[in-house]
Write an enzyme that holds these catalytic residues in place. Structure first.
Site, short mmCIF file in Angstrom:
data_model
loop_
_atom_site.label_atom_id
_atom_site.label_comp_id
_atom_site.label_asym_id
_atom_site.label_seq_id
_atom_site.Cartn_x
_atom_site.Cartn_y
_atom_site.Cartn_z
N MET A 292 4.73 5.42 -1.89
CA MET A 292 4.60 3.96 -1.81
C MET A 292 5.22 3.43 -0.25
O MET A 292 5.93 4.02 0.02
CB MET A 292 5.44 3.11 -2.91
CG MET A 292 5.54 1.62 -2.74
SD MET A 292 3.78 0.90 -2.98
CE MET A 292 4.16 -0.64 -2.23
N GLU A 293 4.43 2.58 0.11
CA GLU A 293 4.69 2.32 1.46
C GLU A 293 5.69 1.18 1.97
O GLU A 293 6.03 0.43 2.85
CB GLU A 293 3.44 1.73 2.45
CG GLU A 293 2.82 0.58 1.69
CD GLU A 293 1.66 0.62 0.66
OE1 GLU A 293 0.95 -0.40 0.44
OE2 GLU A 293 1.77 1.84 0.00
N GLU A 327 1.23 6.87 4.05
CA GLU A 327 2.01 5.96 3.75
C GLU A 327 2.65 5.26 5.38
O GLU A 327 2.97 4.13 5.39
CB GLU A 327 3.09 6.46 3.07
CG GLU A 327 2.89 7.14 1.71
CD GLU A 327 2.12 6.04 0.87
OE1 GLU A 327 2.23 4.74 0.95
OE2 GLU A 327 1.23 6.59 0.29
N HIS A 330 0.29 2.77 6.63
CA HIS A 330 0.54 1.56 5.70
C HIS A 330 1.63 0.82 6.42
O HIS A 330 1.85 -0.67 6.33
CB HIS A 330 0.88 1.71 4.39
CG HIS A 330 -0.11 1.84 3.38
ND1 HIS A 330 -1.37 1.06 3.20
CD2 HIS A 330 -0.37 2.77 2.30
CE1 HIS A 330 -1.91 1.20 2.57
NE2 HIS A 330 -1.53 2.48 1.63
N GLU A 349 -5.50 0.17 1.50
CA GLU A 349 -5.75 1.66 0.96
C GLU A 349 -6.82 2.14 1.65
O GLU A 349 -6.71 3.42 1.75
CB GLU A 349 -5.89 1.46 -0.65
CG GLU A 349 -4.59 1.14 -1.35
CD GLU A 349 -3.38 1.60 -0.88
OE1 GLU A 349 -3.28 2.76 -0.47
OE2 GLU A 349 -2.14 1.10 -1.22
#
EC number: 3.4.11.-
Length: 883
Positions: A292-293, A327, A330, A349
């Site tokens: 998760m970024e 990530e 992002h 994404e």
């Protein structure tokens, strides 16, 4: 490093196909969402107190808000919290009503709140969860084997509301200043550096973090526990990898990767990474998101971040580099510039997936990444051809539906379309457009149209006219190629249609398709194919012209018999990526009922005869053989097919052997387990015997088998394991401290075929041995590897309530579809269709429809495959050898 081909054909004079709908640039007022927009937060100060023993939290927050229209009601998000008090400007106390089904709270004030700035103070309490969403605890074993507990957050798409009440939609950007009370011995990491720590009592401390830049609520993060770090630096930014204490040194490789990637991204995006530090955090096991970024505090399941020289494999090294690159991408596309609503999640994404491959290839050319991305193309197109597919850019109505958008279309198709657009515009023009996009929308939100506008400005081409035909329509274009010989030239006529599988009533669609065509000795030709036929003339008659040269386009190609015959003869002379592309298209055409399976296997034979050795091509061949084997379950011809499959792979294994050769390429090292595993599946007696021998040696001495072969050796051995061996392996899985090792060994455990052991496997999957965040995937793996999805369905249904108690809300919808979708039994498929959970939420309806399509497509293909393969095998006596 392979360079993407750039199209030079302009769009001038080309008929423009109308997209499904035109989208406007971002406007906060019109951005989709469920909250009113008359009250907008600009800053939060959140004070959080945690009790990790009782699994509770209490908090109070002060939110600066802008009221744009007078209102007596302020609607905010919350989920599972209890709001105790809400006070405006220190003197107006609200009455509070909560709606758990809508995940909202409404603050009712005695009179209308005037326009302008106000301060809102809220006190609340709630649970710390065990399931991996919102704010939750992760229990694991430390390096000393003792129990440890970590606090973790995972807020995407809409779980920040489980830690604090607020405006939990991406368009409501604000700053966040977090203060949290924690056990005194916990290390604490959030998006920003620590600005102060005070001791509350002998067991508790209060940690304050700096205020974040303006960002969406789902990007806020808090991780706290017994963690240590390794440090690095790049372009003046401190970089650290955090891991459970004792494993921190395994983060060194990730730091090295990030230190290479950050300067590249700073230059590529034209905007330097804006935060004062970049932390990457390894979460041990219970982390369903994978990665998760969170801005400045990127979280990863530990096996995607930690490299253990004693247990990790070359493929693990690749995975870590690629996921770190994803990530980090992002941090710009998603964090600095965020989609306005979840209908444009592909902007986050799809772009990050494309960029991870681009930078990984640039920094590691020996990995040959772009050709190997063929597997992403095939997996993506496999789902995009079915009726349950959706456009890249789709209407999202609610949170449940948003969760289903994190799929192969948003990631895979999004990245493949971006790659195609970059190839059409050229690398420089595309990069210049991205720089314009980042600078124009920093700290704000966008729609797809904002990206097309920036790329159009940089390239001077009408990008939307091409891009929107791919992003706003579902499905795959098919370029149909007809050939004729005239005057010593081959005239190839290109037209387009829609490629579908198991879709009796497909909607007719047209795309503007960037096409690259060429072949050995032929000039590369570039064009955009619209709704009118296009002719390509080449010399001489019978010249092999291949479309989608370099596999940079998103379309299938269907050649007529003469055109394919020319390609079949010349196939070994094409680049590896094009050989894989031909194979992928031919197998897909068979599944669509547009080509016999014989054309696929004829192509396999041609490449095998030419001593095929490329990993991308061989991986595609193994994939095709595996898929065929699945369709052959229950067929009397399965053993004859296994003999053919062994004959295809035997020369490859003879070259690779069981052990690395001096100076062997990393690609051969990565390929070896796949070849051994396939030969084991196809009943190669020598491979089976050696695998069992090595398994016994590994049981006595784990160092006797290299990490990259442990999984395949154990999987082969476990297939026909007895109870004693199962119990031994189950203990190995339960005791494994490394998530990488745990999941590797569970994959082997999932291979058992004995029904009693399959039942044990299902129970084991949710017994606590596997982290909650991996239970759904574990059950799906058992269904696939055991070849008995119907039995797994039956067992899961018997224990469904208990299993679901371990799952996060956003994994509930996929539980049953992930199992039934692997079945070929009409009874199981009907059971899914009529199950009460099938339409419980919008997301459940989506997951069910996808599973039904997969299963029904498999049934259709299985029938055709068994008939056609029977006839083709009869012609292959020279290729088939008995065991």
């Amino acid at each position: 490093m392979r360079r993407l081909l750039a199209l030079t054909t302009l769009l001038g004079g080309m008929p423009v196909i109308g997209a499904a709908h035109a989208e406007a640039p971002f406007s906060f007022a019109t951005a989709p969402g469920q909250l009113p927009k008359n009250v907008v937060p600009s800053s939060y100060v959140i004070n959080l107190r945690t009790d990790v023993a009782k699994l509770t939290l209490t908090g109070d927050e002060t939110v600066t808000i802008d009221v744009t229209a007078p209102t007596s009601d302020v609607v905010i998000n919350q989920a599972g919290l209890k709001l105790h008090k809400a006070v405006l400007d220190g003197d107006q106390t609200a009455t509070i009503s909560q709606d758990e089904s809508a995940q909202t709270a409404t603050l009712h004030f005695p009179g209308a709140v005037s326009t302008g700035k106000h301060t809102l103070a809220i006190s609340y309490s709630g649970p710390i969860l065990k399931t991996p969403n919102g704010i939750y605890i992760d229990d694991y074993k430390g390096a000393d084997g003792k129990a440890r507990r970590m606090i973790v957050t995972q807020f995407e798409v809409a779980d920040a509301r489980r830690m604090f009440p607020g405006w939990d939609e991406p368009a409501f950007k604000a700053t966040f200043q977090l203060n949290v009370s924690l056990p005194f011995d916990y290390a604490a990491i959030s998006n920003m550096p620590i600005i102060g720590t005070t001791q509350s009592d002998a067991k508790t401390k209060r940690v304050s973090f700096g205020a974040t830049p303006r960002m969406s609520s789902y990007l806020l993060a808090l991780v706290a526990g017994d963690m240590s770090s390794v440090q690095g630096e790049a372009d003046g930014t401190p970089i650290a990898t955090w891991a459970p204490t004792g494993k921190q040194d395994q983060g060194q490789y990730a730091v090295q990767a990030a230190s290479q990637i950050l300067p590249y991204y700073n230059e590529y995006f034209g905007v330097k990474y804006p935060l004062p530090k970049l932390d990457m955090l390894a979460i041990p096991g219970n982390y369903q998101a994978g990665a998760m970024e969170n801005w400045g505090a990127l979280t990863y399941i530990d096996n995607a971040l930690l490299f253990d020289p004693a247990n990790s494999t070359p493929r693990t090294r690749e995975t870590i580099y690629s996921v770190v690159a994803h990530e980090m991408a992002h941090q710009w596309s998603g964090d600095l510039v965020t989609m306005a609503w979840w209908d444009n999640i592909w902007l986050n994404e799809g772009f990050a997936t494309w960029m991870q491959t681009k930078v990984t290839d640039k920094m590691n050319p020996e990995w040959d990444i772009w050709p190997r991305e063929h597997h992403t193309r095939e997996a993506t197109m496999s789902s995009d051809a079915l009726p349950s597919t959706h456009p890249i850019q789709q209407v999202i109505h609610n949170v449940s539906e948003a969760d289903t958008a994190f799929d192969g279309i948003s990631y895979g198709k999004g990245s493949l379309v971006i790659r195609m657009i970059e190839g059409w515009l050229g690398e420089d023009a595309f990069r210049d457009g991205m720089r314009l996009y980042m600078k124009a929308h920093a700290y704000s939100n966008t729609t797809s149209q904002d990206l097309w506008n920036a790329l159009s400005e940089a390239s001077k081409l009408d990008v939307a006219s091409v891009a929107q035909t791919f992003t706003t329509q579902p499905g795959i274009p098919e370029v149909d190629v007809a050939s004729a010989c005239h005057g010593g030239k081959t005239v190839y006529t290109l037209t387009q249609s829609r490629f579908t599988i198991h879709d009796p009533h497909p909607t007719a669609q047209t795309w503007n398709i960037p096409v690259v065509a060429g072949g050995p000795g032929l000039k590369t030709q570039k064009l955009v194919l619209g709704d009118k036929p296009v002719k390509i003339k080449v010399k001489p008659c019978g010249a092999p012209l291949k479309l989608d040269l370099g596999e940079s386009g998103y379309y299938r190609v269907h050649y007529d018999d003469a055109a394919f015959a020319a390609l079949l003869k010349a196939a070994p002379s094409f680049a590896a990526v094009d050989r894989a592309n031909l194979l992928g298209d031919q197998f897909a055409l068979f599944r669509a009922g547009k080509a016999p399976i014989s054309t696929y296997f004829d192509l396999v034979n041609v490449l095998t005869a030419a001593h095929e050795s490329d990993i991308a091509v061989l991986s595609e061949i193994i994939s095709g053989l595996d898929a065929t084997d699945t369709y052959e379950i229950g067929s009397p011809d399965r053993e004859a097919f296994h003999a053919y499959a062994r004959s295809v792979l035997a020369p490859v294994f003879a070259r690779l052997g069981w052990d690395p050769k001096p100076g062997e390429s990393v690609l051969d090292t990565i390929l070896r387990p796949s070849v051994i595993g396939a030969l084991g599946d196809f009943g190669d007696q020598a491979v089976l015997a050696e695998a069992h021998t090595r398994f016994q040696a590994w049981k006595s001495n784990p160092a006797s088998v290299r990490p990259d072969l442990v999984g395949v050796v154990a999987s082969i051995a476990m297939r026909d394991a007895d109870l004693k061996t199962w119990q031994w392996m189950a203990k190995k899985v339960r005791d494994a401290q490394s998530t990488e090792v745990k999941l590797r060994l569970f994959g082997a455990l999932a291979s058992v075929r004995n029904p009693d052991l399959i039942r044990r496997n299902v129970a084991f999957a949710y017994s606590g041995a596997i982290p909650n965040g991996r239970i759904e995937m574990a059950l799906s793996s058992i269904a696939a590897e055991s070849e008995q999805p119907d039995l797994v369905w039956q067992i899961v249904k018997e224990h469904e309530k208990d299993i679901r108690s371990h799952l996060a809300p956003w994994s509930q919808d996929g539980l049953l579809p992930s199992i039934a979708g692997q079945s070929s039994n009409p009874a199981t498929i009907e059971a899914l269709k009529s199950d009460p959970s099938a339409d419980r939420t919008t997301g459940a309806k989506v997951e069910t429809a996808r599973a039904l399509d997969r299963a029904n497509s498999r049934i259709e293909t299985k029938t055709v495959m068994q008939t056609q393969l029977h006839d083709w095998l009869a012609t292959q006596n020279g290729h088939v050898t008995t065991p």
